[in-house]
Design an enzyme around this catalytic site. Structure first.
Site, PDB file in Angstrom:
ATOM      1  N   GLY A  60      28.545  99.153  74.707  1.00 33.70           N
ATOM      2  CA  GLY A  60      27.834  98.112  75.434  1.00 33.70           C
ATOM      3  C   GLY A  60      28.571  96.787  75.445  1.00 33.70           C
ATOM      4  O   GLY A  60      29.480  96.543  74.645  1.00 33.70           O
ATOM      5  N   ARG A 101      33.037 105.983  88.595  1.00 35.38           N
ATOM      6  CA  ARG A 101      32.829 106.155  90.034  1.00 35.38           C
ATOM      7  C   ARG A 101      34.104 106.006  90.870  1.00 35.38           C
ATOM      8  O   ARG A 101      34.067 106.119  92.088  1.00 35.38           O
ATOM      9  CB  ARG A 101      31.759 105.167  90.525  1.00 35.38           C
ATOM     10  CG  ARG A 101      30.357 105.670  90.209  1.00 35.38           C
ATOM     11  CD  ARG A 101      29.313 104.749  90.774  1.00 35.38           C
ATOM     12  NE  ARG A 101      29.106 103.574  89.930  1.00 35.38           N
ATOM     13  CZ  ARG A 101      28.534 102.438  90.362  1.00 35.38           C
ATOM     14  NH1 ARG A 101      28.158 102.322  91.621  1.00 35.38           N
ATOM     15  NH2 ARG A 101      28.349 101.438  89.533  1.00 35.38           N
ATOM     16  N   TYR A 133      79.400 107.344 100.696  1.00 33.77           N
ATOM     17  CA  TYR A 133      79.023 108.177  99.555  1.00 33.77           C
ATOM     18  C   TYR A 133      79.781 109.481  99.613  1.00 33.77           C
ATOM     19  O   TYR A 133      79.777 110.177 100.640  1.00 33.77           O
ATOM     20  CB  TYR A 133      77.513 108.432  99.620  1.00 33.77           C
ATOM     21  CG  TYR A 133      76.936 109.164  98.425  1.00 33.77           C
ATOM     22  CD1 TYR A 133      77.212 108.741  97.127  1.00 33.77           C
ATOM     23  CD2 TYR A 133      76.113 110.277  98.616  1.00 33.77           C
ATOM     24  CE1 TYR A 133      76.668 109.408  96.047  1.00 33.77           C
ATOM     25  CE2 TYR A 133      75.552 110.942  97.528  1.00 33.77           C
ATOM     26  CZ  TYR A 133      75.838 110.505  96.250  1.00 33.77           C
ATOM     27  OH  TYR A 133      75.298 111.161  95.174  1.00 33.77           O
TER      28      TYR A 133
HETATM   29  C1  UD1 Z   1      26.141  93.999  83.095  1.00 35.88           C
HETATM   30  C2  UD1 Z   1      24.963  93.164  82.595  1.00 35.88           C
HETATM   31  C3  UD1 Z   1      23.963  92.930  83.749  1.00 35.88           C
HETATM   32  C4  UD1 Z   1      24.676  92.280  84.906  1.00 35.88           C
HETATM   33  C5  UD1 Z   1      25.888  93.095  85.327  1.00 35.88           C
HETATM   34  C6  UD1 Z   1      26.682  92.347  86.366  1.00 35.88           C
HETATM   35  C7  UD1 Z   1      24.701  93.841  80.265  1.00 35.88           C
HETATM   36  C8  UD1 Z   1      23.900  94.617  79.302  1.00 35.88           C
HETATM   37  N1  UD1 Z   1      24.299  93.895  81.537  1.00 35.88           N
HETATM   38  O1  UD1 Z   1      25.627  95.246  83.462  1.00 35.88           O
HETATM   39  O2  UD1 Z   1      22.895  92.109  83.316  1.00 35.88           O
HETATM   40  O3  UD1 Z   1      23.752  92.146  86.000  1.00 35.88           O
HETATM   41  O4  UD1 Z   1      26.761  93.323  84.201  1.00 35.88           O
HETATM   42  O5  UD1 Z   1      27.701  93.162  86.835  1.00 35.88           O
HETATM   43  O6  UD1 Z   1      25.620  93.164  79.889  1.00 35.88           O
HETATM   44  N2  UD1 Z   1      32.415  96.903  79.092  1.00 35.88           N
HETATM   45  C9  UD1 Z   1      33.188  97.043  77.965  1.00 35.88           C
HETATM   46  N3  UD1 Z   1      32.702  97.711  76.892  1.00 35.88           N
HETATM   47  C10 UD1 Z   1      31.451  98.237  76.880  1.00 35.88           C
HETATM   48  C11 UD1 Z   1      30.661  98.095  78.024  1.00 35.88           C
HETATM   49  C12 UD1 Z   1      31.157  97.420  79.113  1.00 35.88           C
HETATM   50  O7  UD1 Z   1      34.322  96.576  77.933  1.00 35.88           O
HETATM   51  O8  UD1 Z   1      31.077  98.819  75.846  1.00 35.88           O
HETATM   52  C13 UD1 Z   1      32.960  96.201  80.248  1.00 35.88           C
HETATM   53  C14 UD1 Z   1      33.095  97.096  81.455  1.00 35.88           C
HETATM   54  O9  UD1 Z   1      34.362  97.704  81.494  1.00 35.88           O
HETATM   55  C15 UD1 Z   1      32.898  96.106  82.605  1.00 35.88           C
HETATM   56  C16 UD1 Z   1      31.961  95.054  82.016  1.00 35.88           C
HETATM   57  O10 UD1 Z   1      32.051  95.187  80.623  1.00 35.88           O
HETATM   58  O11 UD1 Z   1      34.082  95.482  82.984  1.00 35.88           O
HETATM   59  C17 UD1 Z   1      30.533  95.227  82.463  1.00 35.88           C
HETATM   60  O12 UD1 Z   1      30.057  96.477  82.062  1.00 35.88           O
HETATM   61  P1  UD1 Z   1      29.067  97.325  82.951  1.00 35.88           P
HETATM   62  O13 UD1 Z   1      28.796  98.587  82.267  1.00 35.88           O
HETATM   63  O14 UD1 Z   1      29.564  97.371  84.334  1.00 35.88           O
HETATM   64  O15 UD1 Z   1      27.760  96.393  82.886  1.00 35.88           O
HETATM   65  P2  UD1 Z   1      26.480  96.588  83.728  1.00 35.88           P
HETATM   66  O16 UD1 Z   1      25.714  97.706  83.161  1.00 35.88           O
HETATM   67  O17 UD1 Z   1      26.845  96.654  85.148  1.00 35.88           O
END
Ligand code: UD1
Ligand code: CA
Length: 473
Positions: A89, A22, A395
């Protein structure tokens, strides 16, 4: 506020592999800056505040760029980088991040790379709670609009049972206003075990880290620390980026605002690395960056932009000056509209006025360059007067060359000093001179074409044009 590192042995995992779709950017999200600091660096700073070691960053998108930024900021080896090639994830990310922590038996704190407003004090409270209870501790928040977040599911007695992701939640669960902030502290041992058992049987087909909460609920227990949503809001788009930057800036300004006067605290930019002494005064739309220091009783007027610049005690920087890597001496007066470029060193009681540009230039005590002047690669002694429109020609198209103006010299207006050149002590350069050789101490240097006057010229000119007009009619 206690900032002492928490006593329990703590390691930190920073999840920052996501691209940040985004942001609609060619640059991965965590490299975007707030107050001049890349987003991912905020998480590392918090981890360092905790005294955490090792600090492991799980990276994916533009891993080389992010890793080299971290190394440049924090030094080699400070952050251990793990490559998550495919973002399967948060649970998968933590599982990978735990690999370098194989022998580690302490507490692991899990942070996100996109939550720059999180405070060290909050994390300390989280770690303390985890350490005291031996449980999984997590940050939670009650929010007006929980859409998109994981919801905290509690039992009848208020004990946390599990976290349900928005996409997996039932209608009733979606009404829960308490959300999971995604920031945890837990014993390494528990995390290793709990993340080894995750599955992808959920609405998003991902390894949810949040599944460890139900596991903890039925084993080591879960505790929570409730925090204001502002602190744990992630940055997902540019609007949130600038909103978070504004909050960070206001915190910094409020920190200085007790001992220095900010005329418009909402309309300034002050980076965290800036220092401001008591009784300084900062005007509207001022930008202070990098290692800028403003000493006591200094006054920075409206619209001034300073980077890595030291402003001496009692100095006055008038509106709309721009300075970078410059030093301004005590009680000096700069501007309005002056441009001090890198390597400018102004002594005490110096005056640099409007439309004056300096670069790699020193001005000694009490010297003045008040109007429309360029001084480059120049050493100016004490009590020198540099007249309006003086230009150092430093210069030649190939190299920069030096000008030296010694104590008490007087440079008349509209002078060109063709470097390398030296003007001796108390020497006087007459207005309009082009100085191509050294001027001896106390001498007058004058380079003028003699002035000739032709009487009656104006009338003859007028007559010529009048007669031409008549002829063409
Ligand atoms: C996650 C939580 C959710 C919480 C929210 C708060 C999970 C499944 N859900 O959701 O409960 O309310 O954060 O913001 O954990 N990332 C990785 N590798 C991955 C996936 C994510 O490094 O494979 C990192 C992302 O870059 C980010 C962070 O983890 O910095 C969170 O990931 P994001 O996809 O934003 O999690 P949410 O779906 O928002
Ligand atoms: Ca998120």
């Amino acid at each position: 506020m206690s900032r002492r590192p928490v006593k329990v042995k703590t390691a930190c995992l920073i999840l920052a592999a996501g691209k940040g779709t985004r942001m609609y950017s060619a640059q991965t999200k965590v490299l975007h800056t707030l107050l001049g600091v890349p987003m991912a660096a905020y998480a590392v700073e918090r981890a360092r505040d905790l005294g955490a070691s090792p600090i492991v960053a799980v990276l994916g998108h533009q891993i080389d760029d992010v890793a080299s930024m971290l190394e440049k900021r924090f030094g080699p080896g400070c952050v251990t980088v793990v490559n998550q090639k495919e973002q399967k994830g948060t649970g998968h990310a933590v599982r990978l991040g735990l690999k370098p922590l194989a022998g580690f038996g302490g507490m692991v704190v899990i942070l996100y790379g996109d939550v720059p407003l999180l405070r060290t004090e909050t994390l300390m409270a989280l770690v303390k709670k985890a350490a005291q209870s031996g449980s999984l501790a997590m940050l939670t928040s009650v929010v007006p609009d929980p859409t998109g977040y994981g919801r905290m599911v509690r039992d009848g007695r208020g004990k946390i049972r599990e976290v349900v992701e928005h996409k997996d939640a039932t209608h009733e669960q979606r009404d829960i206003a308490e959300i999971n902030a995604g920031i945890y502290a837990a014993p390494a041992e528990f995390l290793r075990l709990a993340t080894s058992k995750l599955s992808v049987r959920n609405a998003q087909g991902e390894y949810y880290l949040t599944d460890i909460v139900a596991r903890a609920a039925s084993s080591i227990g879960v505790v929570s620390v409730d925090v204001p949503v502002e602190e744990v809001s992630g940055v997902n788009d540019r609007e949130q980026l600038v909103a978070a930057e504004k909050i960070l800036c206001r915190r910094i300004v409020d920190g200085h605002g007790k001992h220095a006067t900010f005329r418009a605290p909402d309309d300034v930019v002050v980076e965290a690395s800036v220092t401001i002494d008591p009784d300084a005064e900062i005007g509207r739309n001022v930008v202070l960056r990098g290692k800028t220091h403003v000493a006591a009783f200094a006054r920075i007027d409206d619209g001034v932009i300073l980077s890595d610049t030291v402003v001496g005690k009692g100095a006055h920087v008038l509106p709309y000056c721009v300075a970078s890597q410059a030093t301004i001496g005590e009680n000096s007066k700069i501007g309005p509209f002056a441009h001090l470029r890198p390597g400018t060193e102004l002594g005490p009681d110096v005056h640099v006025g409007n439309f004056v540009e300096t670069k790699k230039t020193r001005l000694g005590r009490g010297s003045k360059a008040n109007h429309l002047t360029y001084l480059g690669d120049t050493i100016v002694g004490e009590k020198v007067n540099v007249g309006a429109g003086t230009i150092t020609c430093n210069y030649n198209g190939y190299e920069k060359r030096q000008t030296i103006i010694e104590d008490g010299a007087f440079i008349g207006s509209d002078t060109q000093l063709v470097a390398p050149v030296r003007v001796g002590k108390r020497a006087v350069v007459a207005a309009g001179a082009t100085i191509i050789e050294d001027v001896r101490d106390g001498a007058l240097a004058i380079s003028r074409v003699p002035c000739k006057q032709i009487d009656g010229y104006a009338d003859r000119l007028a007559e010529r044009y009048h007669s031409q007009k008549k002829a063409s009619r």
